[in-house]
Structure formats: C-alpha cells, structure tokens
Enzyme design. Structure first.
Site, PDB file in Angstrom:
ATOM      1  N   LYS A 184       0.709   5.442 -18.069  1.00 13.41           N
ATOM      2  CA  LYS A 184      -0.280   5.807 -19.057  1.00 13.41           C
ATOM      3  C   LYS A 184       0.013   7.146 -19.584  1.00 13.41           C
ATOM      4  CE  LYS A 184      -4.705   6.547 -20.979  1.00 13.41           C
ATOM      5  NZ  LYS A 184      -4.269   7.757 -21.382  1.00 13.41           N
ATOM      6  N   GLU A 260       0.944  16.477  -8.759  1.00 14.18           N
ATOM      7  CA  GLU A 260       1.779  17.562  -9.337  1.00 14.18           C
ATOM      8  C   GLU A 260       0.731  18.218  -9.954  1.00 14.18           C
ATOM      9  OE1 GLU A 260       3.207  20.398 -11.094  1.00 14.18           O
ATOM     10  OE2 GLU A 260       4.146  18.872 -12.081  1.00 14.18           O
TER      11      GLU A 260
END
Length: 489
Positions: A184, A260
């Site tokens: 996505k 991250e």
C-alpha cells in the site's frame, strides 16, 4: 506519458490480475508544476480485502515459501524488467516525486533496482537450517535443528519521498524470505508503485497473489491492512506519529511490526575538524531532494568558538543551491511533494522566527517559481537545541546551527532528541571520533563523509526513530520466523 503508464491511468495488481480500482481513480500531481500528470486506480475496501485474501492463499497453498532458488530467479526477473524500462521509470520518478534527475542514478531509482540482486543472492545462499547437534534431557537424546521460515503475509505501507528505494527495500527481502506481500504506497506517489504491476504480471514468473499492489487515496485502507488477522507482519516507513498508530493497531492481532520512522539527526563537528568543509557538506546534504529524507542531518552542532565561521560556510553553500526544475541535471533541490508539505515547512519557519531564531539565508519561496511547491534552502541560527525547529522533524530543506562546548556537550546535544536515526561526526583525532561515535545513540553514523547506504548495510533507528532494521542480512531476517525441530538422536 510513456509506455508503462497508459493515458487512462494505472491499475491495481490483485491475485495476479491488473484491475481498475473499485473506487474509481484519483489524480497524481507533478509537484514541480502543480499539473495533473494522470490518474491512478483508487482501491476500495473490497479491493484491499481481495488483495489480502490473494496473498494469504498464495502463501498457504503454493510452494513459494519453500523454493528458494525459484524466488531468487523471480527477483532477478523483476530487476531485469525494471532495468529494461529504466528510462520510463526515470521519467515517472522525476515527474511524480519531484526528485532531481541526478538522484535517479542512485537512491531514487537505479540503486534500489540493483539492490534486488542482494535479496536474490540471499535467497540462494542464506543458511536456512542450522544443526545444534544432540543433547540429552531427562535421559532422552535428541538432535535439534533450527529452521528459519517466512513469516507469512506481509503488509507493506510506504511513503512518498524515496518510493522506489523504500518499496523495493521491503519487497525484495520479504519475497526473498518467502513471504507474500500486499503493498500500500503513499497516495502522493501511486504511479511509482503501480508501474511494478505490469512488470511483475508480464515479465516475471512470480505466482499470482504473491505480490499485490493496492493504490488508494484512502488512508483507511492502510488501517485495514494493519488490523486484518490474515496479515502476519506489517512493515511501515513514515512519520513517528503514524508509526505509533500502526503499532497500536497491530497489537490487537499481535503482528510482528517493523517501523522506520522520523529523524532529527545531528552533524557533530569537533574543534579539530575542517569547520568550513563540514558545514558546507552538511548544508549541501540538507538541500538534496528538498530535505525530504528522514536520515538527513538537519542539526549542525559546531564548536562555540567556530560558530560564526560555520554559519558563513553554510550560508555560502546554501546560497549556491537554488530550488528548481528537477528535470535539470544540475538541480539538487527540487520541489516539496505537495502544497500541504510546503505549508508545513513554512509553518516551522514562522515558529523559528517566533522563538527568536534568525533566518540567515532562504526562508521563502523562490522569486522565479510562479508554480511548483518550492521552498528555498534555509539556514536557521540563534536557537537553542530545545527549540521546536531543533527538536521536530521538518522534512524540508532547513538546517539549524547550534553551538556546543566540547565533545561531551556535543554528545549530550545530539542525544537530546526523541529521535535516533542517523548522524555524522567530523574531526581528525581517531580516539575522539570513536568516543563520539560510541556516545551518540543513533542507528547509522557517517564519519568525515563516509556513506552508510548500501544493500548489505542495515538501516534503522533508536528511540522514536523506529523498531528493527531494513536492508542487509538484519533487514532480511526481519521477515523470518524461527522454528526448532527436535528428533530422537
């Protein structure tokens, strides 16, 4: 625009089939011109459900996760297909991301494509089984073997700033490890992900359902991906605020979660360094891709006695870096991704002024740019390390200069941040450099301009900059489970 992106727009890839979005299409914008480039398939909730179902079936019902050599073969096919279409991909990247064309020879395009080779090689050479030998417990002798196996279905949610690098840094290792994936991408750069659909479907042997690409302007679909119990792992790159929400939502189904996140990295200049060179290098780097990089060093920590010299060097460097057309080979600082992002950067500049900061250079929109989401490379002086612009991630071409009172103080200031993603150290005394490197709590550090980015090098952060590592063997192992098998000896 080119052969990869048809005039009517891009498609979803679900279960091996290229299909239109159930919610129609949405526009993708050129941030340098503010013009509509074209349209991307806009997925519906039903499309996301189908993509997850396809990934689940491909993992559970095929031999994909067990055939290491075949996975390596497929990854090399994808690499070769991207190389064969690299000029079309370059055009899309510059137009949709606003990435300076000079960066597409490296981390914006060609570097990530090459990195697929590392993932493919790992699939073939990794030690999947480790023999622990025999042991006796309660009079029973058993032989133990540690197996490493794929996690399962991976949901990958990616940002817009380096789309190819981050998409492939997730897809490559996840597929090499034997997982299936639902990707996505950010709605700001849907084409950079969607173009992989026809390349995978038409130029690789990747089985149907192993890779699914779901573009949408609905952030709620990302939440559905995180919450769905059929998904075994989420890998997310983006803001710390969104990362917290991802982690909280994933906890309901106890998913493995890789994050991250943001950064506010410090460039530490010691008093025995070439002050002007270090300040110039840091100023140059913060203007690259309009400062839209989470690992950029956006705080410049310099010796108090050399503060004015560092500021002068940074001003000179930034004054020579004009925000401009990303198709120009000489452009370093292109546009910000959107009007929303430009407003965010400008809001932080107003906060800097309100908190007593001085805009030493830049601070506005280029005079010659009537259109495009440009902000001039900017230097802020006269603020403390606790100022808002020194603590929060701006994600624009903005550098803050802060004075330190020696090595210990520089370490303290660098660590006086909720983030710990990257950083740099500049000096000549190896022992002092090592002391600073050991003292700063961050995931990557550059010493005197050394480059840490490479396919075999793990990347990730401490503290609010994330959990886990991407790239390298450590990044590959994020996508593996550990199974112990014991048999009679």
């Amino acid at each position: 625009m080119n052969g990869l992106v048809p005039p009517e727009g891009t498609s979803l890839l679900i279960g091996g089939t290229l299909s239109p979005g159930g919610s129609g299409a949405f526009a993708t914008i050129n941030p340098a011109t503010e013009e509509v480039l074209g349209y991307a398939a806009n997925a519906s909730a039903a499309d996301m459900d189908a993509a997850i179902g396809a990934a689940r079936a491909a993992f559970d019902e095929t031999g994909w996760s067990r055939d290491h050599a075949f996975r390596a073969h497929c990854l090399r096919q994808l690499r070769d297909a991207m190389r064969a279409h690299v000029e079309e991909l370059r055009e899309i990247t510059v137009a949709e991301v606003g990435a300076p064309v000079m960066l597409t020879g490296g981390p914006q395009l060609e570097g990530p494509i090459a990195d697929l080779s590392f993932a493919a090689d790992l699939a073939e050479t990794y030690t999947w089984d480790t023999d622990l030998g025999s042991a006796v417990q309660m009079g029973i002798a058993s032989r133990r073997v540690i197996r490493r196996e794929a996690v399962g279905v991976v949901g990958a949610i990616t940002p817009w700033n380096f789309p190819h690098q981050i998409n492939l840094a997730k897809l490559g290792p996840a597929l090499a490890a034997g997982n299936t994936v639902v990707l996505k991408p950010a709605p700001d750069t849907p084409w950079c992900a969607a173009v992989l659909g026809p390349l995978i479907a038409e130029h690789t042997d990747i089985p149907a359902g192993v890779v699914n690409i779901v573009t949408s302007d609905d952030h709620g679909l990302g939440a559905r991906l995180v919450e769905d119990p059929r998904v075994d792992m989420i890998t997310f790159t983006g803001s710390t605020q969104t990362g917290r929400a991802v982690m909280a939502a994933a906890s309901a189904t106890l998913k493995r979660t890789f994050l991250e996140l943001g950064g506010k990295s410090a460039a530490i200049v010691l008093d025995d360094a070439d002050i002007a060179a270090a300040a110039s290098y840091t100023a140059f780097s913060v203007a690259v891709h309009a400062g839209q990089g989470c690992a950029l060093t956006t705080r410049l920590l310099v010796p108090r006695a050399a503060y004015d010299d560092a500021v002068a060097a940074a001003i000179e460097a930034l004054s020579g870096l004009r925000a401009g057309d990303p198709t120009n080979p000489g452009t370093v600082c292109g546009p910000l991704i959107s009007a929303r992002q430009r407003e965010r950067v400008e809001r932080y500049l107003e906060i800097a002024r309100a908190e007593g900061g001085h805009i030493a250079v830049g601070g506005g929109r280029p005079e010659n740019a009537a259109r495009g989401y440009f902000v001039e490379p900017t230097l802020i002086t006269g603020v403390a390390n606790t100022a808002t612009v020194a603590q929060e991630e701006i994600f624009g071409p903005v550098l803050v200069v802060i004075a330190h009172d020696g090595d210990d103080d520089a370490i303290r200031l660098a660590n006086e941040s909720p983030y710990g993603l990257s950083g740099s150290v500049w000096g000549t005394d190896p022992e002092r450099i090592e002391r600073v490197v050991s003292g700063v709590r961050t995931g990557t550090l550059s010493v005197n301009g050394g480059l840490w980015y490479h396919a075999d090098a793990p990347f990730g952060g401490y503290k609010h900059s994330g959990i886990g590592r991407e790239m390298g063997v450590a990044g590959f192992e994020e996508y593996l489970e550990t199974k112990l098998v014991a048999t009679p000896a």
